[in-house]
Write a protein that holds these residues in place. Structure first.
Motif, PDB file in Angstrom:
ATOM      1  N   ALA A   1       0.830  -1.207   0.000  1.00 49.22           N
ATOM      2  CA  ALA A   1       0.000   0.000   0.000  1.00 49.22           C
ATOM      3  C   ALA A   1       0.864   1.257   0.000  1.00 49.22           C
ATOM      4  O   ALA A   1       0.534   2.248  -0.666  1.00 49.22           O
ATOM      5  CB  ALA A   1      -0.929  -0.006   1.206  1.00 49.22           C
ATOM      6  N   MET A   2       1.981   1.216   0.727  1.00 54.82           N
ATOM      7  CA  MET A   2       2.869   2.381   0.761  1.00 54.82           C
ATOM      8  C   MET A   2       3.656   2.541  -0.538  1.00 54.82           C
ATOM      9  O   MET A   2       3.828   3.660  -1.035  1.00 54.82           O
ATOM     10  CB  MET A   2       3.818   2.280   1.954  1.00 54.82           C
ATOM     11  N   ILE A   3       4.137   1.430  -1.084  1.00 57.17           N
ATOM     12  CA  ILE A   3       4.829   1.512  -2.380  1.00 57.17           C
ATOM     13  C   ILE A   3       3.914   2.154  -3.418  1.00 57.17           C
ATOM     14  O   ILE A   3       4.310   3.064  -4.159  1.00 57.17           O
ATOM     15  CB  ILE A   3       5.245   0.120  -2.896  1.00 57.17           C
ATOM     16  N   THR A   4       2.673   1.679  -3.468  1.00 55.63           N
ATOM     17  CA  THR A   4       1.716   2.170  -4.450  1.00 55.63           C
ATOM     18  C   THR A   4       1.449   3.651  -4.252  1.00 55.63           C
ATOM     19  O   THR A   4       1.352   4.421  -5.222  1.00 55.63           O
ATOM     20  CB  THR A   4       0.414   1.359  -4.370  1.00 55.63           C
ATOM     21  N   GLY A   5       1.360   4.079  -2.988  1.00 55.19           N
ATOM     22  CA  GLY A   5       1.134   5.490  -2.713  1.00 55.19           C
ATOM     23  C   GLY A   5       2.292   6.363  -3.132  1.00 55.19           C
ATOM     24  O   GLY A   5       2.107   7.459  -3.687  1.00 55.19           O
ATOM     25  N   VAL A   6       3.500   5.900  -2.887  1.00 55.31           N
ATOM     26  CA  VAL A   6       4.692   6.651  -3.282  1.00 55.31           C
ATOM     27  C   VAL A   6       4.810   6.707  -4.804  1.00 55.31           C
ATOM     28  O   VAL A   6       5.068   7.770  -5.394  1.00 55.31           O
ATOM     29  CB  VAL A   6       5.961   6.027  -2.657  1.00 55.31           C
TER      30      VAL A   6
ATOM     31  N   GLY B   1       2.412   9.159  -6.246  1.00 55.55           N
ATOM     32  CA  GLY B   1       2.484  10.532  -5.774  1.00 55.55           C
ATOM     33  C   GLY B   1       1.454  10.905  -4.731  1.00 55.55           C
ATOM     34  O   GLY B   1       1.246  12.095  -4.446  1.00 55.55           O
ATOM     35  N   TRP B   2       0.801   9.921  -4.120  1.00 51.46           N
ATOM     36  CA  TRP B   2      -0.182  10.210  -3.080  1.00 51.46           C
ATOM     37  C   TRP B   2       0.485  10.430  -1.725  1.00 51.46           C
ATOM     38  O   TRP B   2      -0.085  11.092  -0.865  1.00 51.46           O
ATOM     39  CB  TRP B   2      -1.186   9.056  -2.924  1.00 51.46           C
ATOM     40  N   LEU B   3       1.649   9.819  -1.530  1.00 49.50           N
ATOM     41  CA  LEU B   3       2.357   9.877  -0.256  1.00 49.50           C
ATOM     42  C   LEU B   3       3.732  10.519  -0.454  1.00 49.50           C
ATOM     43  O   LEU B   3       4.322  10.403  -1.534  1.00 49.50           O
ATOM     44  CB  LEU B   3       2.540   8.472   0.316  1.00 49.50           C
ATOM     45  N   ASP B   4       4.232  11.159   0.597  1.00 49.45           N
ATOM     46  CA  ASP B   4       5.564  11.751   0.550  1.00 49.45           C
ATOM     47  C   ASP B   4       6.608  10.668   0.306  1.00 49.45           C
ATOM     48  O   ASP B   4       6.708   9.695   1.060  1.00 49.45           O
ATOM     49  CB  ASP B   4       5.852  12.459   1.877  1.00 49.45           C
ATOM     50  N   ALA B   5       7.396  10.847  -0.741  1.00 51.96           N
ATOM     51  CA  ALA B   5       8.348   9.805  -1.156  1.00 51.96           C
ATOM     52  C   ALA B   5       9.445   9.573  -0.130  1.00 51.96           C
ATOM     53  O   ALA B   5       9.841   8.424   0.112  1.00 51.96           O
ATOM     54  CB  ALA B   5       8.955  10.162  -2.510  1.00 51.96           C
ATOM     55  N   ALA B   6       9.958  10.634   0.473  1.00 52.03           N
ATOM     56  CA  ALA B   6      11.048  10.477   1.427  1.00 52.03           C
ATOM     57  C   ALA B   6      10.601   9.706   2.665  1.00 52.03           C
ATOM     58  O   ALA B   6      11.277   8.786   3.130  1.00 52.03           O
ATOM     59  CB  ALA B   6      11.592  11.842   1.826  1.00 52.03           C
ATOM     60  N   THR B   7       9.424  10.064   3.182  1.00 50.50           N
ATOM     61  CA  THR B   7       8.934   9.439   4.419  1.00 50.50           C
ATOM     62  C   THR B   7       8.437   8.017   4.177  1.00 50.50           C
ATOM     63  O   THR B   7       8.899   7.054   4.812  1.00 50.50           O
ATOM     64  CB  THR B   7       7.801  10.283   5.019  1.00 50.50           C
TER      65      THR B   7
ATOM     66  N   ALA C   1       9.999   3.953   4.558  1.00 53.09           N
ATOM     67  CA  ALA C   1       9.268   2.938   5.327  1.00 53.09           C
ATOM     68  C   ALA C   1       8.980   1.708   4.478  1.00 53.09           C
ATOM     69  O   ALA C   1       9.086   0.565   4.944  1.00 53.09           O
ATOM     70  CB  ALA C   1       7.963   3.530   5.856  1.00 53.09           C
ATOM     71  N   ALA C   2       8.610   1.936   3.216  1.00 52.47           N
ATOM     72  CA  ALA C   2       8.309   0.816   2.321  1.00 52.47           C
ATOM     73  C   ALA C   2       9.560   0.000   2.023  1.00 52.47           C
ATOM     74  O   ALA C   2       9.527  -1.239   2.020  1.00 52.47           O
ATOM     75  CB  ALA C   2       7.698   1.340   1.025  1.00 52.47           C
ATOM     76  N   ARG C   3      10.659   0.673   1.764  1.00 46.32           N
ATOM     77  CA  ARG C   3      11.917  -0.038   1.504  1.00 46.32           C
ATOM     78  C   ARG C   3      12.334  -0.853   2.728  1.00 46.32           C
ATOM     79  O   ARG C   3      12.757  -2.008   2.610  1.00 46.32           O
ATOM     80  CB  ARG C   3      13.005   0.971   1.140  1.00 46.32           C
ATOM     81  N   LYS C   4      12.191  -0.250   3.886  1.00 43.42           N
ATOM     82  CA  LYS C   4      12.533  -0.922   5.139  1.00 43.42           C
ATOM     83  C   LYS C   4      11.636  -2.145   5.341  1.00 43.42           C
ATOM     84  O   LYS C   4      12.089  -3.215   5.754  1.00 43.42           O
ATOM     85  CB  LYS C   4      12.366   0.064   6.292  1.00 43.42           C
ATOM     86  N   GLY C   5      10.355  -1.987   5.039  1.00 43.26           N
ATOM     87  CA  GLY C   5       9.417  -3.096   5.165  1.00 43.26           C
ATOM     88  C   GLY C   5       9.748  -4.239   4.227  1.00 43.26           C
ATOM     89  O   GLY C   5       9.717  -5.409   4.615  1.00 43.26           O
ATOM     90  N   TRP C   6      10.090  -3.904   2.979  1.00 41.85           N
ATOM     91  CA  TRP C   6      10.433  -4.921   1.984  1.00 41.85           C
ATOM     92  C   TRP C   6      11.664  -5.721   2.404  1.00 41.85           C
ATOM     93  O   TRP C   6      11.665  -6.954   2.376  1.00 41.85           O
ATOM     94  CB  TRP C   6      10.666  -4.255   0.633  1.00 41.85           C
TER      95      TRP C   6
END
Length: 381
Positions: free
Chosen positions: A304-309, A312-318, A322-327
């Protein structure tokens, strides 16, 4: 020795940067989704898990006996493998996944679930994806029939007194106000829209999502497993997270429900960000620090976070960090057989914290395999 030299070179390079440059370089590294440590890239991991799925017989929730019909965890994994194959342009993998379906046109057609319950109806997402990729109208006929039945005449043992009332309000008669539904219903309807271009399908999904958001989302953005079970169960909330992300990915920008769904999605993502463990994982009970790290929900929230980033729905840096860390945390749970471990077993609702903490931790359960493939696809989109 080589590693030591590399570290020295890196240290020298960093020493030449100003503090602000270091911070910028660090952020860039954390949001650079094209570079991964050896063996952890979406291409490599997705391929391993998808090929493993191809070789896996039809599963039956961990039972030794074959299923009477395709189960929803298999549907979710099959769909994920197909989207991954499409994104990587792996025609051979698409061929294998289509061959898995071929017997369902003949003697094994009884394995196609009857669309009389959300967990059965979601199967339509698979033939619809096969149609999108192959243009074979046999798949479209099956998938569209299943999607239409979800808004057809109520029938079967799961019909309740309120079923017709939901249908009369323009909702599916399969509505039951379980958070799982917001993937099961929206997935097949979104797929029908992608396959046909007919907006009625995506509008159905959006209307249904708004009902669930207005009825079930808590002030902190999360969802109880059930109205009478005040626990934020990881995979239950995972279905909502993935359902919203998948729906928003295709929902037209002029749809009147888009703003409401985006608000619900962003509220959930902000809350999940707070509850991500230092390891990168999310827990069996999201807000319970004593709860164990669980892989299926971690995969779902990461998707869900990857898709948002990516959209462009979610701030890419924040959220990208988190998504990279989760993966990277999640794929450490994949064993040499390409099975994911620490997957919560199928779970009914119960108003008892210990019940959730004591749930069995499965290995190779398709509830956990599917989100790996969803994430791999999302990274590559």
């Amino acid at each position: 020795m080589k590693k030591t030299i590399q570290c020295l070179v890196l240290a020298v390079g960093i020493s030449q940067l100003h503090p602000g440059d270091c911070e910028a370089q660090s952020k860039k590294a954390k949001t650079d989704f094209s570079k991964w440590p050896a063996g952890t890239s979406p291409q490599e991991v997705g391929k391993r898990v998808a090929e493993h799925f191809v070789q896996t017989p039809h599963t039956n929730f961990g039972r030794s006996t074959p299923p009477k019909f395709i189960t929803y965890p298999e549907t979710c994994t099959w769909y994920g493998a197909l989207t991954f194959a499409k994104q990587t342009r792996d025609k051979e993998l698409v061929k294998k996944l289509a061959e898995r379906f071929e017997p369902l046109f003949g003697a094994q057609d009884t394995l196609i679930p009857k669309p009389i319950h959300v967990d059965y109806t979601v199967f339509g997402a698979v033939p619809l994806e096969l149609y999108i990729q192959t243009k074979d109208k046999r798949y479209l006929e099956i998938g569209q029939r299943i999607a239409d039945k979800q808004w057809g005449t109520p029938e079967g043992p799961h019909v309740k007194p309120e079923s017709q009332g939901y249908l009369d309000r323009g909702l599916t008669w399969q509505t039951r106000m379980w958070i799982d539904d917001m993937f099961m219903i929206t997935a097949v309807q979104s797929q029908a829209y992608r396959a046909t271009g007919d907006k009625k399908y995506i509008e159905r999904a959006a209307n249904e999502m708004v009902l669930y958001l207005d009825s079930l989302q808590k002030p902190n953005g999360l969802f109880y497993h059930a109205p009478d079970v005040p626990y934020f169960w990881g995979r239950g909330d995972g279905w909502m997270a993935v359902g919203m992300a998948e729906l928003l990915r295709s929902l037209p920008k002029d749809n009147p429900n888009r703003e409401r769904i985006m608000k619900g999605y962003k509220s959930m993502m902000a809350s999940l960000l707070k509850y991500q463990a230092e390891s990168g994982m999310w827990r069996q009970l999201i807000d319970d620090a004593e709860s164990w790290p669980e892989t299926s929900c971690t995969g779902m929230f990461t998707f869900a976070m990857i898709t948002g980033v990516k959209n462009g729905w979610l701030d890419a840096a924040t959220y990208g960090e988190a998504a990279r860390k989760g993966w990277l945390a999640l794929i450490a749970y994949i064993d040499a057989n390409s099975d994911v471990r620490d997957v919560c077993e199928g779970t009914n609702k119960k108003n008892d914290r210990q019940y959730y903490l004591d749930r069995k931790r499965n290995i190779g359960d398709l509830h956990g395999q599917a989100p790996i493939l969803w994430c791999a696809t999302a990274w590559l989109r």
